[in-house]
Design a protein around this motif. Structure first.
Motif, PDB file in Angstrom:
ATOM      1  N   ALA A 114      21.961  30.499 -58.901  1.00 42.74           N
ATOM      2  CA  ALA A 114      21.265  31.008 -57.710  1.00 42.74           C
ATOM      3  C   ALA A 114      20.857  29.903 -56.730  1.00 42.74           C
ATOM      4  N   GLY A 115      21.469  28.716 -56.849  1.00 36.26           N
ATOM      5  CA  GLY A 115      21.230  27.633 -55.890  1.00 36.26           C
ATOM      6  C   GLY A 115      20.175  26.630 -56.297  1.00 36.26           C
ATOM      7  N   ASN A 116      19.602  26.770 -57.485  1.00 34.86           N
ATOM      8  CA  ASN A 116      18.529  25.855 -57.898  1.00 34.86           C
ATOM      9  C   ASN A 116      18.996  24.409 -58.009  1.00 34.86           C
ATOM     10  N   TRP A 117      20.166  24.178 -58.625  1.00 36.34           N
ATOM     11  CA  TRP A 117      20.677  22.806 -58.764  1.00 36.34           C
ATOM     12  C   TRP A 117      20.875  22.181 -57.387  1.00 36.34           C
ATOM     13  N   TYR A 118      21.504  22.915 -56.474  1.00 37.65           N
ATOM     14  CA  TYR A 118      21.775  22.396 -55.130  1.00 37.65           C
ATOM     15  C   TYR A 118      20.468  22.045 -54.412  1.00 37.65           C
ATOM     16  N   MET A 119      19.510  22.929 -54.445  1.00 37.50           N
ATOM     17  CA  MET A 119      18.225  22.681 -53.781  1.00 37.50           C
ATOM     18  C   MET A 119      17.564  21.420 -54.339  1.00 37.50           C
ATOM     19  N   ASN A 120      17.553  21.293 -55.662  1.00 36.41           N
ATOM     20  CA  ASN A 120      16.919  20.126 -56.279  1.00 36.41           C
ATOM     21  C   ASN A 120      17.686  18.839 -56.024  1.00 36.41           C
ATOM     22  N   LYS A 121      18.991  18.940 -55.807  1.00 35.26           N
ATOM     23  CA  LYS A 121      19.794  17.750 -55.493  1.00 35.26           C
ATOM     24  C   LYS A 121      19.640  17.368 -54.015  1.00 35.26           C
ATOM     25  N   ILE A 122      19.937  18.293 -53.121  1.00 29.54           N
ATOM     26  CA  ILE A 122      19.985  17.994 -51.687  1.00 29.54           C
ATOM     27  C   ILE A 122      18.609  17.680 -51.113  1.00 29.54           C
ATOM     28  N   TYR A 123      17.588  18.347 -51.595  1.00 34.20           N
ATOM     29  CA  TYR A 123      16.249  18.175 -51.020  1.00 34.20           C
ATOM     30  C   TYR A 123      15.307  17.392 -51.932  1.00 34.20           C
ATOM     31  N   SER A 124      15.901  16.556 -52.806  1.00 35.27           N
ATOM     32  CA  SER A 124      15.113  15.663 -53.657  1.00 35.27           C
ATOM     33  C   SER A 124      14.607  14.476 -52.832  1.00 35.27           C
ATOM     34  N   SER A 125      13.617  13.770 -53.364  1.00 34.58           N
ATOM     35  CA  SER A 125      13.103  12.569 -52.686  1.00 34.58           C
ATOM     36  C   SER A 125      14.201  11.525 -52.532  1.00 34.58           C
ATOM     37  N   VAL A 126      14.994  11.329 -53.579  1.00 38.22           N
ATOM     38  CA  VAL A 126      16.070  10.330 -53.539  1.00 38.22           C
ATOM     39  C   VAL A 126      17.075  10.671 -52.448  1.00 38.22           C
ATOM     40  N   ASN A 127      17.492  11.930 -52.373  1.00 37.66           N
ATOM     41  CA  ASN A 127      18.478  12.323 -51.369  1.00 37.66           C
ATOM     42  C   ASN A 127      17.886  12.273 -49.960  1.00 37.66           C
ATOM     43  N   LEU A 128      16.619  12.667 -49.811  1.00 43.43           N
ATOM     44  CA  LEU A 128      15.990  12.595 -48.491  1.00 43.43           C
ATOM     45  C   LEU A 128      15.903  11.151 -48.028  1.00 43.43           C
ATOM     46  N   GLU A 129      15.545  10.234 -48.928  1.00 47.19           N
ATOM     47  CA  GLU A 129      15.521   8.808 -48.566  1.00 47.19           C
ATOM     48  C   GLU A 129      16.895   8.354 -48.090  1.00 47.19           C
ATOM     49  N   ARG A 130      17.937   8.768 -48.801  1.00 48.76           N
ATOM     50  CA  ARG A 130      19.313   8.396 -48.432  1.00 48.76           C
ATOM     51  C   ARG A 130      19.679   9.010 -47.075  1.00 48.76           C
ATOM     52  N   ASP A 131      19.332  10.288 -46.871  1.00 42.51           N
ATOM     53  CA  ASP A 131      19.615  10.944 -45.587  1.00 42.51           C
ATOM     54  C   ASP A 131      18.924  10.213 -44.440  1.00 42.51           C
ATOM     55  N   LEU A 132      17.667   9.849 -44.638  1.00 41.67           N
ATOM     56  CA  LEU A 132      16.905   9.192 -43.581  1.00 41.67           C
ATOM     57  C   LEU A 132      17.385   7.768 -43.328  1.00 41.67           C
ATOM     58  N   ALA A 133      17.993   7.139 -44.346  1.00 44.56           N
ATOM     59  CA  ALA A 133      18.495   5.767 -44.203  1.00 44.56           C
ATOM     60  C   ALA A 133      19.932   5.713 -43.679  1.00 44.56           C
ATOM     61  N   THR A 134      20.585   6.864 -43.566  1.00 45.54           N
ATOM     62  CA  THR A 134      21.959   6.900 -43.079  1.00 45.54           C
ATOM     63  C   THR A 134      22.013   6.379 -41.639  1.00 45.54           C
ATOM     64  N   PRO A 135      22.851   5.364 -41.384  1.00 47.00           N
ATOM     65  CA  PRO A 135      22.947   4.849 -40.015  1.00 47.00           C
ATOM     66  C   PRO A 135      23.385   5.940 -39.032  1.00 47.00           C
ATOM     67  N   ASN A 136      22.870   5.877 -37.817  1.00 44.47           N
ATOM     68  CA  ASN A 136      23.224   6.812 -36.742  1.00 44.47           C
ATOM     69  C   ASN A 136      22.876   8.258 -37.065  1.00 44.47           C
ATOM     70  N   SER A 137      21.896   8.458 -37.939  1.00 44.01           N
ATOM     71  CA  SER A 137      21.533   9.805 -38.374  1.00 44.01           C
ATOM     72  C   SER A 137      20.197  10.216 -37.773  1.00 44.01           C
ATOM     73  N   SER A 138      20.108  11.484 -37.355  1.00 45.61           N
ATOM     74  CA  SER A 138      18.873  12.077 -36.863  1.00 45.61           C
ATOM     75  C   SER A 138      18.652  13.372 -37.639  1.00 45.61           C
ATOM     76  N   TYR A 139      17.458  13.535 -38.185  1.00 42.63           N
ATOM     77  CA  TYR A 139      17.158  14.669 -39.048  1.00 42.63           C
ATOM     78  C   TYR A 139      15.854  15.290 -38.547  1.00 42.63           C
ATOM     79  N   TYR A 140      15.895  16.579 -38.216  1.00 49.04           N
ATOM     80  CA  TYR A 140      14.767  17.237 -37.563  1.00 49.04           C
ATOM     81  C   TYR A 140      14.394  18.567 -38.207  1.00 49.04           C
ATOM     82  N   PHE A 141      13.115  18.898 -38.075  1.00 50.23           N
ATOM     83  CA  PHE A 141      12.678  20.272 -38.239  1.00 50.23           C
ATOM     84  C   PHE A 141      12.900  20.961 -36.899  1.00 50.23           C
ATOM     85  N   VAL A 142      13.332  22.211 -36.931  1.00 46.51           N
ATOM     86  CA  VAL A 142      13.474  23.017 -35.726  1.00 46.51           C
ATOM     87  C   VAL A 142      12.237  23.911 -35.633  1.00 46.51           C
ATOM     88  N   ASP A 143      11.550  23.822 -34.503  1.00 50.89           N
ATOM     89  CA  ASP A 143      10.371  24.650 -34.268  1.00 50.89           C
ATOM     90  C   ASP A 143      10.662  25.626 -33.142  1.00 50.89           C
TER      91      ASP A 143
END
Length: 183
Positions: free
Chosen positions: A45-74
């Motif tokens: 039901a998507g639990n593995w994916y959620m825990n992988k993609i939105y983990s602290s380790v993956n978020l750190e990697r996403d935020l450190a990706t060169p030329n990357s912008s990551y936003y909340f949409v309001d």
């Protein structure tokens, strides 16, 4: 709290940069947005994916990706989605053109059909075009017919397909379409 880094996309839509301190908010938001739309793809039901993609380790990697912008949409000051853009990512078959990838865009389904997705796509296209990019591309699950129809309506064309290699996705639902638009 007023965030001075907030980007006004329209009168009703703003983007707020995601930071490492936002992991719990991001996980909670994506649990609300992703799972109802995509849990059927997964054996768990998507639990593995959620825990992988939105983990602290993956978020750190996403935020450190060169030329990357990551936003909340309001939308009208309510957080309803995410947008992640990675610039300077070549598109297979278009290596001679300067390309950017719309890496993630998810919106709360209760806010679909309000023009928010269209507004965000236009903003993204204008942003990358103003930086000299000529191609914006993305990947979409080929069984998500509404998403594919939306991108096609926005003049994106399929330029390739591939299969996701995640073992926990049902084998018949692993198909992905790579789509692009010349901007």
């Amino acid at each position: 709290m007023h965030n001075k880094n907030r980007i006004a996309v329209s009168n009703t839509v703003t983007l707020t940069p995601i930071s490492i301190n936002d992991r719990e908010k991001l996980f909670s938001l994506m649990t609300r947005i992703y799972l109802p739309e995509y849990s059927h793809l997964w054996f768990d039901a998507g639990n593995w994916y959620m825990n992988k993609i939105y983990s602290s380790v993956n978020l750190e990697r996403d935020l450190a990706t060169p030329n990357s912008s990551y936003y909340f949409v309001d939308y009208q000051s309510e957080t309803i989605g995410i947008l992640k853009l990675v610039e300077n990512v070549p598109l297979v078959g278009f290596k001679d053109q300067k390309s950017a990838k719309l890496d993630r865009i998810y919106l709360d389904p209760t806010f679909h059909s309000k023009g928010i997705g269209k507004t965000l796509i236009h903003w993204t296209e204008n942003r990358v075009a103003s930086s000299g990019y000529t191609i914006l591309w993305l990947e979409a699950i080929d069984t998500q017919e509404k998403a594919l129809a939306f991108y096609e309506k926005m003049d994106y064309k399929i330029c390739g397909t591939f299969k996701l290699e995640y073992e926990l996705i049902h084998p018949t639902l692993r198909g992905m379409s790579r789509m692009y638009k010349t901007i």
